[in-house]
Scaffold this active site. Structure first.
Site, PDB file in Angstrom:
ATOM      1  CE1 TYR A 103      -4.073  -2.319   5.065  1.00 10.29           C
ATOM      2  CE2 TYR A 103      -3.125  -0.153   4.642  1.00 10.29           C
ATOM      3  CZ  TYR A 103      -3.715  -1.319   4.180  1.00 10.29           C
ATOM      4  OH  TYR A 103      -3.924  -1.484   2.827  1.00 10.29           O
ATOM      5  CB  SER A 126      -0.859   0.006   1.278  1.00 16.39           C
ATOM      6  OG  SER A 126      -1.579   1.215   1.408  1.00 16.39           O
TER       7      SER A 126
HETATM    8  P1  NAI Z   1     -11.448  -6.243  -0.429  1.00 16.51           P
HETATM    9  O1  NAI Z   1     -11.909  -6.242   0.991  1.00 16.51           O
HETATM   10  O2  NAI Z   1     -12.391  -5.841  -1.493  1.00 16.51           O
HETATM   11  O3  NAI Z   1     -10.816  -7.664  -0.793  1.00 16.51           O
HETATM   12  C1  NAI Z   1      -9.979  -8.334   0.115  1.00 16.51           C
HETATM   13  C2  NAI Z   1     -10.301  -9.821   0.080  1.00 16.51           C
HETATM   14  O4  NAI Z   1      -9.378 -10.491   0.950  1.00 16.51           O
HETATM   15  C3  NAI Z   1     -11.700 -10.150   0.579  1.00 16.51           C
HETATM   16  O5  NAI Z   1     -12.391 -10.957  -0.351  1.00 16.51           O
HETATM   17  C4  NAI Z   1     -11.468 -10.888   1.895  1.00 16.51           C
HETATM   18  O6  NAI Z   1     -12.427 -11.914   2.141  1.00 16.51           O
HETATM   19  C5  NAI Z   1     -10.088 -11.483   1.660  1.00 16.51           C
HETATM   20  N1  NAI Z   1      -9.423 -11.798   2.922  1.00 16.51           N
HETATM   21  C6  NAI Z   1      -9.241 -10.968   3.977  1.00 16.51           C
HETATM   22  N2  NAI Z   1      -8.643 -11.626   4.974  1.00 16.51           N
HETATM   23  C7  NAI Z   1      -8.434 -12.893   4.545  1.00 16.51           C
HETATM   24  C8  NAI Z   1      -7.877 -14.048   5.131  1.00 16.51           C
HETATM   25  N3  NAI Z   1      -7.404 -14.046   6.394  1.00 16.51           N
HETATM   26  N4  NAI Z   1      -7.820 -15.197   4.412  1.00 16.51           N
HETATM   27  C9  NAI Z   1      -8.322 -15.229   3.148  1.00 16.51           C
HETATM   28  N5  NAI Z   1      -8.880 -14.160   2.541  1.00 16.51           N
HETATM   29  C10 NAI Z   1      -8.932 -13.011   3.238  1.00 16.51           C
HETATM   30  O7  NAI Z   1     -10.184  -5.262  -0.429  1.00 16.51           O
HETATM   31  P2  NAI Z   1      -9.109  -4.845  -1.545  1.00 16.51           P
HETATM   32  O8  NAI Z   1      -9.056  -3.375  -1.499  1.00 16.51           O
HETATM   33  O9  NAI Z   1      -9.328  -5.541  -2.809  1.00 16.51           O
HETATM   34  O10 NAI Z   1      -7.786  -5.388  -0.832  1.00 16.51           O
HETATM   35  C11 NAI Z   1      -6.809  -6.188  -1.470  1.00 16.51           C
HETATM   36  C12 NAI Z   1      -5.426  -5.742  -0.999  1.00 16.51           C
HETATM   37  O11 NAI Z   1      -5.197  -4.418  -1.437  1.00 16.51           O
HETATM   38  C13 NAI Z   1      -5.246  -5.735   0.515  1.00 16.51           C
HETATM   39  O12 NAI Z   1      -3.974  -6.302   0.828  1.00 16.51           O
HETATM   40  C14 NAI Z   1      -5.258  -4.260   0.861  1.00 16.51           C
HETATM   41  O13 NAI Z   1      -4.506  -3.967   2.011  1.00 16.51           O
HETATM   42  C15 NAI Z   1      -4.621  -3.684  -0.381  1.00 16.51           C
HETATM   43  N6  NAI Z   1      -4.858  -2.250  -0.627  1.00 16.51           N
HETATM   44  C16 NAI Z   1      -6.120  -1.764  -0.853  1.00 16.51           C
HETATM   45  C17 NAI Z   1      -6.322  -0.422  -1.091  1.00 16.51           C
HETATM   46  C18 NAI Z   1      -7.686   0.161  -1.327  1.00 16.51           C
HETATM   47  O14 NAI Z   1      -7.828   1.381  -1.322  1.00 16.51           O
HETATM   48  N7  NAI Z   1      -8.709  -0.642  -1.570  1.00 16.51           N
HETATM   49  C19 NAI Z   1      -5.181   0.520  -1.105  1.00 16.51           C
HETATM   50  C20 NAI Z   1      -3.907  -0.091  -0.876  1.00 16.51           C
HETATM   51  C21 NAI Z   1      -3.760  -1.425  -0.645  1.00 16.51           C
END
Ligand code: NAI
Length: 274
Positions: free
Chosen positions: A170, A155
């Protein structure tokens, strides 16, 4: 005649034709979009997430468009579950893995350090750092023989942005992922495994579902305002598809000399916010 824009490609433009790609966090947001795009480019997808219901929907979309996908419902903090799922999943597609997108993560609890409950700190560290480590660890045996590409989602927080109050846990995990990716890039270079880390800014996903803000955050907030908006390129967040395009590039042979580096994808947000 051109088909559906997301129809699975069977032609020479399929940049991952025949490759096996495993995506964590594949049920939502960035992971979902990257899985769909890689499938469109000919990859066979192993879809890992703890949300089995949303995962099944992604698998269905890929199959309906003529691609190959298999759901692996699992929690990335559970080593035994990962080991078993990776073994069974890769066996379904010939025992090899070419691309790992270690992407699952949570925002977790936002709190001042002083009032951060230990269990909330540990939960975020477990998912974002231990989960990334376990995912990479158990993918290596399947990547080693033929080489491949690992992409980790970090991130802007913890790397360029330090002004999101309450995000200390985080941000710590996201900085740790960058160090881990660089160590891994050097360690795995001898197997022709490239390791890169992407640092998105604000992206429209379901990440708020994994966010809890304690009221005490207000006590540490320093008001910062940018009259012209804090996303210089465009007045708003990026889309998961824009991040997926970067993941596709890093996964493909077009990035054959790119390893051990972080790449920011944030519309210059982190340059103005710091
Ligand atoms: P999201 O919440 O839409 O998707 C994340 C997915 O990871 C979800 O489907 C969730 O069920 C799964 N997940 C969470 N914990 C888990 C676990 N212990 N085991 C298996 N699956 C798990 O969020 P997003 O935004 O797509 O996040 C993806 C990555 O992007 C994350 O690492 C987040 O930190 C990173 N990120 C997101 C940003 C944003 O603005 N959306 C910005 C910078 C980084």
């Amino acid at each position: 005649m051109t088909g559906h824009p997301l129809e699975i490609k069977a032609d020479g433009n399929a940049r991952l034709k025949g490759r096996v790609a495993l995506v964590t966090g594949a049920a939502s947001g960035i992971g979902r979009s990257a899985a769909l795009l890689m499938a469109r480019h000919g990859a066979r997808l192993l879809l890992a997430d703890r949300d089995g219901e949303r995962l099944a929907e992604v698998e269905k979309v890929i199959r309906d468009r003529g691609g190959e996908a298999l759901s692996l419902p699992l929690d990335i903090t559970d080593e035994a579950a990962i080991e078993k799922a990776f073994k069974e999943g890769t066996a379904r597609f010939g025992g090899k893995l070419h691309v790992l997108f270690a992407n699952a993560g949570i925002n977790g609890t936002l709190s001042p350090i002083e009032s951060m409950p230990l269990e909330e700190w540990s939960k975020t560290v477990d998912v974002n750092l231990k989960g990334t480590f376990l995912t990479v660890k158990h993918a290596i045996p399947y990547l080693k023989e033929q080489g491949g590409s690992i992409i980790i989602t970090s991130s802007v927080n913890g790397n360029r942005i330090f002004s999101n109050f309450g995000f200390s846990t985080y941000s710590t995990t996201k900085a740790g992922q960058v160090a881990f990716a660089k160590m891994a890039a050097l360690e795995l270079a001898q197997y022709r495994i490239r390791v890169n880390v992407i640092c998105p800014g604000a992206i429209s996903t379901n990440i708020d579902e994994s966010t809890e803000t304690l009221p005490e955050v207000e006590e540490i907030r320093i008001p910062v305002e940018f009259p012209a908006g804090d996303q210089p390129l465009r007045n708003g967040p990026g889309s998961p598809r824009e991040v997926a395009n970067l993941v596709l590039f890093l996964a493909s042979d077009e990035a054959s000399h790119v390893t051990g580096t972080e790449i920011y994808i944030d519309g210059a947000e982190s340059l103005i916010r710091g």
